[in-house]
Design an enzyme around this catalytic site. Structure first.
Site, short mmCIF file in Angstrom:
data_model
loop_
_atom_site.label_atom_id
_atom_site.label_comp_id
_atom_site.label_asym_id
_atom_site.label_seq_id
_atom_site.Cartn_x
_atom_site.Cartn_y
_atom_site.Cartn_z
N GLU A 132 0.82 -1.01 0.12
CA GLU A 132 0.09 -0.08 -0.23
C GLU A 132 0.92 1.30 0.18
OE1 GLU A 132 -3.05 -0.07 3.23
OE2 GLU A 132 -3.91 -1.86 2.35
N ARG A 309 -0.18 8.75 2.21
CA ARG A 309 -1.65 9.26 1.98
C ARG A 309 -1.73 10.86 1.95
NH1 ARG A 309 -4.93 5.12 5.94
NH2 ARG A 309 -4.79 3.38 4.32
N HIS A 370 -10.39 10.51 7.47
CA HIS A 370 -10.38 9.11 7.78
C HIS A 370 -9.75 8.69 9.09
CE1 HIS A 370 -9.54 5.06 6.69
NE2 HIS A 370 -8.26 5.09 6.51
#
Length: 851
Positions: A132, A309, A370
């Protein structure tokens, strides 16, 4: 207008019932249930009470799609996982906490599997690993393709249900569902002794009650519902952070709210919980495109669409601002329908439910709130500043995430730090007193202001912030405190008060931090500022309101290194505190009473410049360590100018660094610096020779555990500088079955099965010295086979026999002269213990000039 202060206690009826327990855990996600299960196992006679706001299986954990990050591949290392975590954290991670996470994480994950969690596996039986954003290795385990959280929650709930008490007073784990925790109960000494809560049901325990307990663990999850659009479920209203503030605990780094870059865009007026499109989709090859179909991540970061992110979220926002669009797209049409249905069944179904077919069209996405990297400040064992009050999981600020969480580290953090809390509780056995009323002012917010607070937070304190927008939000939050009517105690009012408290603290911190760092993006201060802002904002709630304190990042550290040097060591996967301890030990050995020769011959105050020079050709490694040594041994009086970087090939005569300052400090530090630098550069140089020898074959050169005590992390770092790969860091990273284990177990297959039974999920490597031992191991599901002292012909036969069913390593009897021939057989690794065991030092010297 006079605004009421933020309440330090929630207005509520007196408790109508009371229960007693040894421990009360607030929250039923991975962190809370792991604490409860681990503590119950460590203290078999204990009564544990788990309080959860919804049903036991609700909460944020079950929504986690991507997986759990842990070092399970022998080609990976804890140092690399640490490096990736520190890089994502943008300078504010606690290196000790991160090292604890990455080294204790694999075993914690295996214990989760022992509790019944089932993760996706390769056809051969090994765990299926993916990648990821921010990770440079495949190290994410997942379940059900994209339903990892649901599987973790299922396994933990089943284990808790199996541990429920047999009777009213029997030991075990009792669960109270549909219960909103209100406030902490404290005794006369200020220690936690339980909580008040409201149970939304009927029966013996409904309405407001109290739980009396020797310790309280907050595991309440996040605070995403403070925003209008979030991936968090409805229960994530910041209850734990608000409770901790009212109880007098410190909260840290609340401004660092991570906005997941790829959340399914449902329209400009959509609010509440939004469907997440897991980062693992990009990990499998999906790319971000704008409305014109143009990819825009390639030039933004070296990892492109797999950047951390915060980088991706900011790039999306920039493209949206540039084009005037309210979303971008995630393109994974090339996956095909089969991959979508098998690897990402949950996401595929959600997309179809909302009218998007990801097989045939790009997915509309935009960032949404998030994950909170900040929270209740704790130490490494979960202690808050309030005795008897612990916190773990997303509600806590352990220092692991810094300014931005690395993908899939959250479930791992919940496991690791929950286990640490359970161990601390089992050893401590708190003895609280009776609860007392400390006279804190009570109050409530009007529940009707909730949507207004959420909308204001998204508009002015979201992905992109600025001084003006934050001032407007702050005023709106002040206005929200005032109400023309008396507010009655109820769930809606309690939740809104918690949201308003957390929002106020978050905006206060975001307005104060005048820089852009990690997930905190200020349009009016677009650059990172390590001079003024390499630190943390700690907040407490006092009678006069919120108070804030700036704490330097290195304030609690036992290092006196320049911040840039410390950051560079951490980025290399090295613990700065451990490097300092090594340097201090060297100084203690070398000059316990001072460098008497230097003291006798060099006048105090004399300064000079020295060049650290390579005397032989080679690969340099350890320059940040050398700089740390110069800084530590001189108390910062020496200045260093770097002329090369680790991993560079240098020639005889090249200057690696120039050091200026007091001659006494230079000469006292010389031997320690050169000992480290010549040793590490020698390892890097030798590794480089082997790497060049096998170049183009596809085989990788890797090390072993043959290192000097205390130098393993540094030696393995030097191997990476030379282009090699790291094998096991410790005996716990993977099982390695060797000849003596085979003899003791009665056969190689028997040894394999014994390890598999004892450590189900642990990577197993088996060393064999005959071809006939290979097939039985493949039948058992062996993932990696070490071919010890095989001839080149037998290596080639082994490669053909295995046919890709397992990784193969050649070890024993290897020399540079045969390295390429061995690599050409098709083995995956060449294991060279000599890299760290007996590599000759690279000749490097310090030449003094201008004294």
């Amino acid at each position: 207008m006079t605004y009421p202060p933020l309440p330090r206690r929630l207005t509520a009826p007196d408790p109508g019932w009371t229960v007693h327990a040894d421990l009360v855990v607030v929250g039923s996600g991975v962190a809370g249930l792991t604490v409860a299960l681990r503590y119950a196992r460590l203290v078999p006679g204990a009564r544990v009470l788990v309080v959860t706001k919804d049903v036991l299986s609700a909460g944020s954990t079950r929504w986690a799609q991507g997986g759990i990050a842990a070092v399970l591949d022998p080609a990976d290392s804890a140092a690399e996982h640490m490096r990736d975590t520190l890089t994502a954290g943008a300078g504010l991670c606690d290196a000790t906490a991160v090292r604890m996470l990455v080294t204790e994480g694999p075993d914690a994950l295996r214990r989760l599997m022992d509790s019944g969690a089932r993760f996706d596996r390769e056809p051969g039986g090994g765990l299926q690993l993916t990648r990821e954003g921010g990770h440079r290795r495949d190290r994410i385990v997942h379940a059900g393709g994209d339903a990892t959280g649901a599987e973790v929650q299922r396994a933990l709930v089943a284990a808790v249900r199996a541990a429920e008490p047999a009777g009213p007073r029997a030991p075990g784990i009792e669960v109270i569902e549909h219960a909103l925790v209100l406030d902490l109960l404290t005794d006369a000494a200020g220690a936690a002794c339980g909580v008040t809560l409201h149970v939304m049901g009927e029966g013996a325990r409904d309405g407001v009650g109290a739980v009396r307990a020797a310790a309280v663990v907050l595991a309440t999850g996040g605070m995403g519902q403070v925003y209008a659009a979030t991936t968090n479920p409805l229960v994530s209203t910041g209850d734990g952070v608000a409770l901790a503030l009212r109880a007098g605990a410190v909260v840290s780094d609340l401004e660092f709210v991570q906005f997941h870059p790829t959340v399914l865009w449902l329209g400009e007026h959509s609010t509440g919980q939004q469907p997440l499109i897991s980062e693992a989709v990009r990990g499998e090859g999906a790319v971000l495109i704008d409305a014109a179909g143009e990819r825009f991540m390639a030039g933004v970061h070296e990892l492109a669409d797999l950047a951390p992110r915060d980088v991706v979220a900011k790039a999306i926002m920039r493209r949206m601002l540039e084009t005037g669009a309210d979303h971008v797209h995630l393109d994974a049409r090339h996956f095909g329908e089969e991959k979508w249905r098998t690897r990402f069944p949950t996401i595929h179904a959600i997309c179809l439910e909302h009218g998007v077919d990801p097989v045939r069209e790009p997915i509309p996405v935009a960032p949404a709130a998030h994950y909170a990297s900040g929270g209740v400040r704790t130490d490494l064992d979960g202690h808050t500043g309030v005795p008897g009050l612990y916190a773990c999981g997303e509600v806590a600020c352990t220092g692991v995430h810094g300014a931005n969480r690395l993908a899939s580290n959250s479930l791992l953090e919940g496991l690791v730090f929950a286990e640490r809390i359970a161990a601390d509780l089992a050893a401590a056995r708190h003895r609280p007193g009776e609860p007392v009323d400390d006279g804190r002012a009570a109050g409530l917010a009007d529940p009707r202001v909730r949507p207004r607070v959420q909308a204001r937070m998204s508009a002015g304190a979201g992905v992109l912030r600025g001084g003006r927008s934050l001032r407007e939000v702050r005023q709106a939050l002040l206005d929200a405190r005032w109400t023309p009517v008396a507010v009655q105690p109820c769930t809606e009012a309690w939740e809104t008060t918690n949201l308003l408290t957390v929002a106020t603290a978050l905006v206060t911190a975001a307005a104060a931090r005048e820089e852009t760092r990690g997930s905190h993006w200020r349009e009016d201060f677009p650059e990172r500022d390590d001079t003024w802002w390499l630190g943390h904002l700690d907040m407490t709630l006092a009678e006069e309101g919120l108070t804030m304190n700036y704490r330097r990042h290195d304030e609690d550290r036992a290092t006196t290194l320049p911040r840039q040097t410390e950051a560079e060591l951490a980025d290399a996967g090295l613990d700065p505190a451990a490097v300092v301890a090594l340097i201090d030990a060297a100084l203690a050995e070398d000059s316990p009473e001072g460098d008497v020769t230097t003291l006798a011959t060099i006048p105090a105050g004399q300064t000079a410049t020295g060049d650290v020079v390579a005397r032989k050709d080679g690969v340099v490694a350890g320059l940040p360590v050398a700089e740390a040594a110069f800084a530590r041994l001189s108390d910062g009086r020496l200045t260093v100018e770097r002329r090369a970087k680790d991993g560079d090939r240098v020639a005889a005569g090249d200057v690696l660094m120039t050091v200026t300052g007091p001659v006494r400090d230079l000469l006292t530090a010389e031997r320690t610096v050169l000992n480290l630098l010549t040793h590490l550069s020698g390892i890097a140089t030798e590794t480089g020779r082997w790497v060049r020898a096998v170049e183009g074959t596809g085989a990788r050169v890797r090390d072993s555990r043959k290192t000097l005590p205390g130098l393993r992390a540094l030696a393995k770092y030097a191997v990476r500088c030379g282009g090699g790969a790291n094998h096991r860091m410790s005996l716990s990273d993977a099982a390695l079955i060797k000849d003596n284990h085979v003899v003791a177990a009665g056969g190689v297959a028997e040894a394999f099965r014994a390890v598999r039974r004892a450590y189900p999920g642990l990577p197993i490597e088996v060393e064999v010295d005959r071809l006939d031992q290979i097939e039985p191991l493949l039948a058992e599901g062996a993932e990696e086979i070490l071919l010890d002292n095989f001839t080149v012909d037998d290596l080639a036969r082994a490669v053909r026999l295995v046919g890709g069913r397992a990784r193969l390593e050649s070890s024993g009897g290897l020399t540079l002269a045969v390295a390429r021939e061995v690599a050409a057989t098709g083995v995956d690794f060449l294991a060279v213990g000599a890299l760290t065991h007996s590599a000759p030092a690279l000749d490097i010297a310090l030449d003094l000039r201008g004294a």
